[in-house]
Design a protein around this motif. Structure first.
Motif, PDB file in Angstrom:
ATOM      1  N   ILE A 147      -1.538  54.955 -13.791  1.00  0.00           N
ATOM      2  CA  ILE A 147      -1.763  54.510 -15.179  1.00  0.00           C
ATOM      3  C   ILE A 147      -1.403  55.682 -16.093  1.00  0.00           C
ATOM      4  O   ILE A 147      -1.986  56.767 -15.969  1.00  0.00           O
ATOM      5  N   PRO A 148      -0.418  55.489 -16.992  1.00  0.00           N
ATOM      6  CA  PRO A 148       0.041  56.638 -17.777  1.00  0.00           C
ATOM      7  C   PRO A 148      -1.014  57.127 -18.753  1.00  0.00           C
ATOM      8  O   PRO A 148      -1.967  56.403 -19.069  1.00  0.00           O
ATOM      9  N   GLU A 184      -2.508  45.803 -20.152  1.00  0.00           N
ATOM     10  CA  GLU A 184      -1.836  46.070 -18.878  1.00  0.00           C
ATOM     11  C   GLU A 184      -2.825  46.207 -17.725  1.00  0.00           C
ATOM     12  O   GLU A 184      -2.546  45.831 -16.597  1.00  0.00           O
ATOM     13  N   HIS A 185      -3.989  46.810 -18.026  1.00  0.00           N
ATOM     14  CA  HIS A 185      -4.986  47.073 -16.966  1.00  0.00           C
ATOM     15  C   HIS A 185      -6.363  46.670 -17.498  1.00  0.00           C
ATOM     16  O   HIS A 185      -7.136  47.537 -17.926  1.00  0.00           O
ATOM     17  N   PRO A 186      -6.680  45.371 -17.481  1.00  0.00           N
ATOM     18  CA  PRO A 186      -7.919  44.904 -18.125  1.00  0.00           C
ATOM     19  C   PRO A 186      -9.180  45.574 -17.568  1.00  0.00           C
ATOM     20  O   PRO A 186     -10.162  45.749 -18.286  1.00  0.00           O
ATOM     21  N   ASP A 187      -9.157  45.957 -16.287  1.00  0.00           N
ATOM     22  CA  ASP A 187     -10.372  46.544 -15.704  1.00  0.00           C
ATOM     23  C   ASP A 187     -10.314  48.074 -15.697  1.00  0.00           C
ATOM     24  O   ASP A 187     -11.036  48.741 -14.967  1.00  0.00           O
ATOM     25  N   PHE A 188      -9.473  48.632 -16.577  1.00  0.00           N
ATOM     26  CA  PHE A 188      -9.246  50.073 -16.531  1.00  0.00           C
ATOM     27  C   PHE A 188     -10.520  50.887 -16.785  1.00  0.00           C
ATOM     28  O   PHE A 188     -10.830  51.829 -16.059  1.00  0.00           O
ATOM     29  N   CYS A 189     -11.286  50.511 -17.819  1.00  0.00           N
ATOM     30  CA  CYS A 189     -12.458  51.341 -18.166  1.00  0.00           C
ATOM     31  C   CYS A 189     -13.486  51.308 -17.035  1.00  0.00           C
ATOM     32  O   CYS A 189     -14.134  52.316 -16.742  1.00  0.00           O
ATOM     33  N   THR A 190     -13.607  50.166 -16.368  1.00  0.00           N
ATOM     34  CA  THR A 190     -14.529  50.067 -15.228  1.00  0.00           C
ATOM     35  C   THR A 190     -14.073  51.028 -14.124  1.00  0.00           C
ATOM     36  O   THR A 190     -14.894  51.711 -13.496  1.00  0.00           O
ATOM     37  N   LEU A 191     -12.775  51.105 -13.917  1.00  0.00           N
ATOM     38  CA  LEU A 191     -12.243  52.000 -12.884  1.00  0.00           C
ATOM     39  C   LEU A 191     -12.548  53.466 -13.231  1.00  0.00           C
ATOM     40  O   LEU A 191     -13.002  54.243 -12.386  1.00  0.00           O
ATOM     41  N   ALA A 192     -12.326  53.825 -14.504  1.00  0.00           N
ATOM     42  CA  ALA A 192     -12.584  55.211 -14.929  1.00  0.00           C
ATOM     43  C   ALA A 192     -14.062  55.544 -14.738  1.00  0.00           C
ATOM     44  O   ALA A 192     -14.426  56.634 -14.264  1.00  0.00           O
ATOM     45  N   LEU A 193     -14.910  54.598 -15.078  1.00  0.00           N
ATOM     46  CA  LEU A 193     -16.352  54.790 -14.938  1.00  0.00           C
ATOM     47  C   LEU A 193     -16.739  54.940 -13.465  1.00  0.00           C
ATOM     48  O   LEU A 193     -17.577  55.770 -13.102  1.00  0.00           O
TER      49      LEU A 193
END
Ligand SMILES: Cc1ncc(COP(=O)(O)O)c(C=O)c1O
Length: 379
Positions: free
Chosen positions: A2-3, A361-370
């Motif tokens: 993810i850029p 592009e990455h709807p679950d991105f913040c969950t992944l970062a968390l």
């Protein structure tokens, strides 16, 4: 992966570029440049706006306009991009580095005061992450000691301090439209001022040291070399693209704000547990949400977390190596002052990806970062 950032462009920019290409005016200061300069002037409130090849070059215009003498000093944070210091060094001055506040990472006015000498000519506050430095205190100091204020607002497009656009508050301001910035045309910048006297100097410096602009306005019969200057004028093609980007500023800010606030809410528990510190936006500041950063407790946490983010496909990043401890910084001043906050922050800072299309592009991105943070801190 993810850029970390991504320009927000679509067919609107493509059409504007194509229309300008068809118009046959590709040089600078054509209709598209005039139109973007007027738009930036209307939005920022700066009376004079010059579209430039970069923010680096806008900073050089500002420094050239000061006509520095050998030994003249310009105060700036050490926690900044190299362009802030290079502009001063390249044009005969000496950068003097100051410390920052740990919550905003902006220059600390108390430290500026302690660094003012009889050789000081200007102060360059850098508005880190699109959040303003303390401009009231900085301008008051500048008035007291008769110094110029040059705002490095490279990260400050569409950000405000007490409702005034960054870059329009000091004597001069410089914006960046590099493709890492919120509003971009790939490479580009703008020089801003409200002073007619400074504007006249800037227009000559930007036009290779000639009075060609006055000639084009019909004010002189011929144009010639009248000052030092360089080729700092940007192409109309990029001006056409930039016009569209500024028209999209509210959309860009809204999308970035959404991501910034999602991170901020998610990180609260980690801050309360004492693992990290979240950024602060002072009440006088309207952010453009250029960057989401937080600081961890040790360099080891920074290293480990950056690696862990990357192993999960997230391009998290550190930021500036302090200029006073960089290889060239030490070459020009082998015994720099200690700047404790800057030195600590640089080793503890983490920035997370933020760009308008990220959640599409990455709807679950913040969950992944968390999830990465929870894995590291086991909470
Ligand atoms: C604080 C600061 N100043 C100056 C610049 C230089 O901008 P440009 O790439 O437009 O020359 C940057 C670019 O990242 C920056 O962050």
């Amino acid at each position: 992966m993810i850029p970390f950032h991504k320009p927000y462009t679509d067919e609107r920019e493509a059409n504007a570029l194509y229309d300008t290409l068809k118009s046959g005016v590709l040089r600078g200061d054509g209709p598209a440049s005039k139109s973007v300069q007027k738009l930036i002037s209307d939005i920022t409130g700066a009376k004079y706006v010059y579209f430039t090849t970069s923010c680096t070059h806008a900073l050089e215009i500002a420094i050239l306009s000061l006509n520095l003498k050998p030994g003249d000093e310009v105060i700036m944070p050490s926690f900044t991009f190299v362009s802030t210091a290079n502009a001063v060094l390249l044009h005969g001055g000496k950068p003097v580095f100051c410390d920052i506040h740990p919550d905003t990472l902006n220059i600390a006015p108390d430290d500026i005061r302690s660094k003012i000498s009889s050789r000081t000519r200007a102060i360059i506050p850098v508005h880190y992450a699109g959040v303003s430095a303390e401009m009231d205190a900085i301008c008051a100091l500048a008035n007291e000691y008769n110094l110029q204020v040059i705002e490095d607002a490279a990260q400050g497009a569409d950000a405000y301090y007490n409702n005034r656009h960054l870059g329009s508050i000091g004597d001069m301001g410089c914006l960046s439209f590099h493709d890492t910035k919120n509003i971009t045309c790939g490479e580009g910048g703008a020089f801003l001022t409200n002073s007619e006297e400074i504007a006249r100097k800037a227009e000559v410096i930007r036009e290779k040291g000639t009075n060609r602009s006055a000639f084009l306005r019909g004010e002189v019969d011929k144009y010639t070399w009248i000052e030092r200057g360089s080729s700092f004028i940007q192409s109309d093609l990029l001006a056409a693209m930039l016009n569209i980007q500024w028209q999209k500023k509210d959309e860009i800010r809204r999308l970035r704000k959404n991501i910034w606030e999602t991170y901020h809410a998610a990180l609260e528990a980690f801050e309360l547990a004492g693992y990290l510190q979240r950024p602060v936006i002072p009440k006088q500041c309207t952010s453009n949400y250029h960057t989401y950063f937080f600081t961890v407790n040790s360099p080891a946490d920074q290293d480990n977390l950056l690696q862990l983010f990357r192993s999960h496909g997230i391009s998290a990043s550190f930021h500036y190596i302090p200029l006073h401890t960089s290889p060239f910084g030490l070459q020009i001043n082998p015994t720099p002052p200690s700047l404790p906050v800057t030195e600590k922050i640089s080793n503890c800072l983490i920035r997370l990806p933020i760009y308008p299309g990220l959640l599409d592009e990455h709807p679950d991105f913040c969950t992944l970062a968390l999830h990465v943070l929870s894995e590291y801190y086991s909470i």
